[in-house]
Design a protein around this motif. Structure first.
Motif, PDB file in Angstrom:
ATOM      1  N   CYS A   1      -4.751  -3.720  -1.135  1.00  0.00           N
ATOM      2  CA  CYS A   1      -3.690  -3.772  -2.089  1.00  0.00           C
ATOM      3  C   CYS A   1      -3.013  -5.127  -2.144  1.00  0.00           C
ATOM      4  CB  CYS A   1      -2.594  -2.634  -2.047  1.00  0.00           C
ATOM      5  SG  CYS A   1      -3.298  -0.849  -2.294  1.00  0.00           S
ATOM      6  N   GLU A   2      -3.861  -5.941  -1.944  1.00  0.00           N
ATOM      7  CA  GLU A   2      -3.425  -7.478  -1.403  1.00  0.00           C
ATOM      8  C   GLU A   2      -3.159  -8.225  -2.869  1.00  0.00           C
ATOM      9  OE1 GLU A   2      -7.830  -7.962  -0.973  1.00  0.00           O
ATOM     10  OE2 GLU A   2      -6.097  -6.425  -0.898  1.00  0.00           O
ATOM     11  N   ASN A   3      -3.505  -7.685  -3.948  1.00  0.00           N
ATOM     12  CA  ASN A   3      -3.721  -8.544  -5.265  1.00  0.00           C
ATOM     13  C   ASN A   3      -2.660  -7.925  -6.150  1.00  0.00           C
ATOM     14  OD1 ASN A   3      -6.031 -10.217  -4.320  1.00  0.00           O
ATOM     15  ND2 ASN A   3      -7.124  -8.318  -4.743  1.00  0.00           N
ATOM     16  N   LYS A   4      -2.148  -8.862  -7.063  1.00  0.00           N
ATOM     17  CA  LYS A   4      -1.251  -8.599  -8.079  1.00  0.00           C
ATOM     18  C   LYS A   4      -2.133  -7.981  -9.224  1.00  0.00           C
ATOM     19  CE  LYS A   4       3.062 -10.957  -6.849  1.00  0.00           C
ATOM     20  NZ  LYS A   4       4.189 -11.733  -7.268  1.00  0.00           N
ATOM     21  N   CYS A   5      -1.601  -6.836 -10.187  1.00  0.00           N
ATOM     22  CA  CYS A   5      -2.331  -6.556 -11.089  1.00  0.00           C
ATOM     23  C   CYS A   5      -1.926  -7.882 -12.148  1.00  0.00           C
ATOM     24  CB  CYS A   5      -1.458  -5.172 -11.562  1.00  0.00           C
ATOM     25  SG  CYS A   5      -1.905  -3.725 -10.834  1.00  0.00           S
ATOM     26  N   PRO A   6      -2.845  -7.775 -13.379  1.00  0.00           N
ATOM     27  CA  PRO A   6      -2.562  -8.916 -14.340  1.00  0.00           C
ATOM     28  C   PRO A   6      -1.018  -8.741 -15.100  1.00  0.00           C
ATOM     29  CG  PRO A   6      -4.805  -8.115 -14.412  1.00  0.00           C
ATOM     30  CD  PRO A   6      -3.940  -7.166 -13.408  1.00  0.00           C
ATOM     31  N   GLU A   7      -0.495  -9.852 -15.208  1.00  0.00           N
ATOM     32  CA  GLU A   7       0.945  -9.680 -15.731  1.00  0.00           C
ATOM     33  C   GLU A   7       1.222  -8.920 -16.992  1.00  0.00           C
ATOM     34  OE1 GLU A   7       2.282 -13.620 -16.390  1.00  0.00           O
ATOM     35  OE2 GLU A   7       0.879 -14.307 -17.731  1.00  0.00           O
TER      36      GLU A   7
ATOM     37  N   SER B   1      -4.368   4.065  -2.018  1.00  0.00           N
ATOM     38  CA  SER B   1      -3.325   3.970  -3.118  1.00  0.00           C
ATOM     39  C   SER B   1      -2.460   2.989  -3.117  1.00  0.00           C
ATOM     40  CB  SER B   1      -2.888   5.560  -3.226  1.00  0.00           C
ATOM     41  OG  SER B   1      -2.122   5.609  -4.231  1.00  0.00           O
ATOM     42  N   CYS B   2      -2.673   2.109  -4.038  1.00  0.00           N
ATOM     43  CA  CYS B   2      -1.726   1.094  -4.207  1.00  0.00           C
ATOM     44  C   CYS B   2      -0.314   1.277  -4.900  1.00  0.00           C
ATOM     45  CB  CYS B   2      -2.183  -0.122  -4.892  1.00  0.00           C
ATOM     46  SG  CYS B   2      -3.862  -0.715  -4.155  1.00  0.00           S
ATOM     47  N   LYS B   3       0.670   0.444  -4.481  1.00  0.00           N
ATOM     48  CA  LYS B   3       2.107   0.745  -5.173  1.00  0.00           C
ATOM     49  C   LYS B   3       1.758   0.137  -6.581  1.00  0.00           C
ATOM     50  CE  LYS B   3       4.980   0.633  -1.089  1.00  0.00           C
ATOM     51  NZ  LYS B   3       5.972  -0.385  -0.396  1.00  0.00           N
TER      52      LYS B   3
ATOM     53  N   CYS C   1       1.008  -1.116  -0.153  1.00  0.00           N
ATOM     54  CA  CYS C   1      -0.048  -0.094  -0.029  1.00  0.00           C
ATOM     55  C   CYS C   1       0.795   1.361   0.023  1.00  0.00           C
ATOM     56  CB  CYS C   1      -0.815  -0.057   1.268  1.00  0.00           C
ATOM     57  SG  CYS C   1      -2.040   1.327   1.335  1.00  0.00           S
ATOM     58  N   ASN C   2       0.511   2.396  -0.830  1.00  0.00           N
ATOM     59  CA  ASN C   2       1.157   3.351  -0.843  1.00  0.00           C
ATOM     60  C   ASN C   2       0.643   4.498   0.051  1.00  0.00           C
ATOM     61  OD1 ASN C   2       3.304   4.853  -2.123  1.00  0.00           O
ATOM     62  ND2 ASN C   2       2.020   5.794  -3.296  1.00  0.00           N
ATOM     63  N   LEU C   3      -0.671   4.594   0.205  1.00  0.00           N
ATOM     64  CA  LEU C   3      -1.224   5.580   1.140  1.00  0.00           C
ATOM     65  C   LEU C   3      -2.415   4.898   1.877  1.00  0.00           C
ATOM     66  CD1 LEU C   3      -1.726   8.652  -1.223  1.00  0.00           C
ATOM     67  CD2 LEU C   3       0.097   8.294   0.627  1.00  0.00           C
ATOM     68  N   CYS C   4      -2.438   5.196   3.254  1.00  0.00           N
ATOM     69  CA  CYS C   4      -3.591   4.387   3.712  1.00  0.00           C
ATOM     70  C   CYS C   4      -3.962   5.356   5.127  1.00  0.00           C
ATOM     71  CB  CYS C   4      -3.159   3.141   4.349  1.00  0.00           C
ATOM     72  SG  CYS C   4      -1.508   3.216   5.475  1.00  0.00           S
ATOM     73  N   THR C   5      -5.076   4.833   5.494  1.00  0.00           N
ATOM     74  CA  THR C   5      -5.754   5.538   6.852  1.00  0.00           C
ATOM     75  C   THR C   5      -5.794   4.516   7.986  1.00  0.00           C
ATOM     76  OG1 THR C   5      -7.914   5.137   6.079  1.00  0.00           O
ATOM     77  CG2 THR C   5      -7.237   7.543   5.472  1.00  0.00           C
ATOM     78  N   SER C   6      -5.545   3.315   7.648  1.00  0.00           N
ATOM     79  CA  SER C   6      -5.049   2.394   8.601  1.00  0.00           C
ATOM     80  C   SER C   6      -4.703   1.271   8.028  1.00  0.00           C
ATOM     81  CB  SER C   6      -6.448   1.809   9.240  1.00  0.00           C
ATOM     82  OG  SER C   6      -7.255   1.227   8.317  1.00  0.00           O
ATOM     83  N   PHE C   7      -4.200   0.028   8.679  1.00  0.00           N
ATOM     84  CA  PHE C   7      -3.580  -0.997   8.146  1.00  0.00           C
ATOM     85  C   PHE C   7      -4.355  -1.710   6.925  1.00  0.00           C
ATOM     86  CE2 PHE C   7      -1.760  -5.315   8.087  1.00  0.00           C
ATOM     87  CZ  PHE C   7      -0.427  -5.057   7.939  1.00  0.00           C
TER      88      PHE C   7
END
Length: 331
Positions: A178-184, A168-170, A157-163
């Motif tokens: 932001c626990e899922n990977k983008c399609p390859e 905003s995801c990396k 995670c890039n920006l968060c308000t809690s864990f």
């Protein structure tokens, strides 16, 4: 034998070729914009810098100084605000020419109402919410939150308000945490919060870039799988149809029309046969060139005493060279 001067539109030892940028039976027509030379049908055979392919194929307006590969059209360098390969805008810009600024709180966006990444201190779909004092992202470095910015966000995670609440995801990740990977196959490894790709790698399409473009597509296709350009010898939305064998060098446009016909044929798809003495024709009554020994509008008249049955001028019948012991322009 004396020498003669060519008309200003003709060049060559026998004045039988057109000067650059001219074509036609008497070199009376201008080649399309961007052509140095073109054939009898007005198709470009050599392009000026800034043009590619046949006809008037100009470089993409995303190419710097209008310079691109003359066959593929790929830009040599990108115009300002485009990033290589000149398909997407740099961060902070959007629009057809990447001339528009993203909303103030967006780091990157697709439109005025669709931010793909927020600046530090903001969150939400449009990055229009300011982080609270309790969750002081406003002064935290990316990846941290909480009072005094001592708490770490989820590692992707890039920006968060809690864990457990990421805004905003990396690059390379998506999801509420932001626990899922983008399609390859997402270009630049970037996708939106719903997993759909921001842009695609060449050769793939679909919302999640998980579908392969038709095999005869040239490089890329649209989100629906329609090809942008076809490989040599193919045409159609999915490039699954072969060009007519009567197309010169098996090359045709996306709609199947031939760029140029093989000798003896004419028509949009070279489906019609020229008169018997024609090498090339525009229609059944207008030949562009004749087989040796004939001349005239439809190549129906025989040349005179030309040397070794060489050709004569298609319009006048004048021999390029006379047979031995003969002289004159024709007989």
């Amino acid at each position: 034998m004396g020498n003669c001067s060519c008309k200003e539109t003709h060049i060559g030892h026998y004045c039988n070729h057109c000067v650059p940028e001219k074509f036609g039976l008497d070199c009376e027509f201008d080649c399309p914009e961007g052509c140095t030379t073109c054939d009898l049908n007005g198709n470009c055979t050599l392009c000026y810098p800034g043009y590619h392919g046949s006809k008037m194929c100009k470089c993409s307006n995303r190419c710097l100084d209008n310079k691109c590969d003359k066959w593929t059209g790929r830009c040599e360098r990108c115009k300002p605000f485009f990033k290589w390969p000149c398909e997407n805008c740099v961060d902070g810009k959007y629009g057809k020419n990447c001339e528009r600024d993203c909303p103030d709180n967006c780091f990157s966006c697709l439109s005025e109402t669709n931010c793909t990444k927020c600046k530090n201190g903001f969150y939400g779909i449009n990055c229009n919410f300011t982080c609270s004092n309790e969750n002081c992202i406003n002064s935290c470095s990316p990846g941290y939150y909480g009072q005094n910015c001592k708490r770490r966000c989820y590692n992707t995670c890039n920006l968060c308000t809690s864990f457990t609440e990421c805004h905003s995801c990396k690059d390379g990740f998506w999801g509420y945490q932001c626990e899922n990977k983008c399609p390859e196959n997402c270009s630049n490894n970037r996708c939106q919060i719903n997993q759909s790709c921001v842009s695609y790698l060449p050769g793939f399409y679909g919302q999640f870039c998980n579908l392969t473009c038709p095999q005869n597509c040239m490089d890329s296709c649209t989100i629906s799988g329609a090809c942008n350009n076809c490989k040599h010898g193919y045409h159609g939305n999915r490039c699954n149809e072969t060009c007519s064998e009567r197309c010169l060098q098996d090359y045709c446009l996306m709609n199947g029309n031939c760029e140029q016909c093989t000798s003896g044929f004419y028509g949009t798809q070279c489906e019609r046969t020229c008169p018997s003495q024609c090498l090339e024709c525009t229609d059944e009554s207008l030949c562009n060139s004749c087989i040796n020994g004939y001349f005239g509008r439809n190549c129906s008249q025989q040349c005179g005493y030309c040397k070794d049955n060489t050709s004569c001028n298609i319009n006048t019948g004048h021999c390029e060279q006379c047979a031995d012991d003969m002289y004159g322009s024709k007989f």
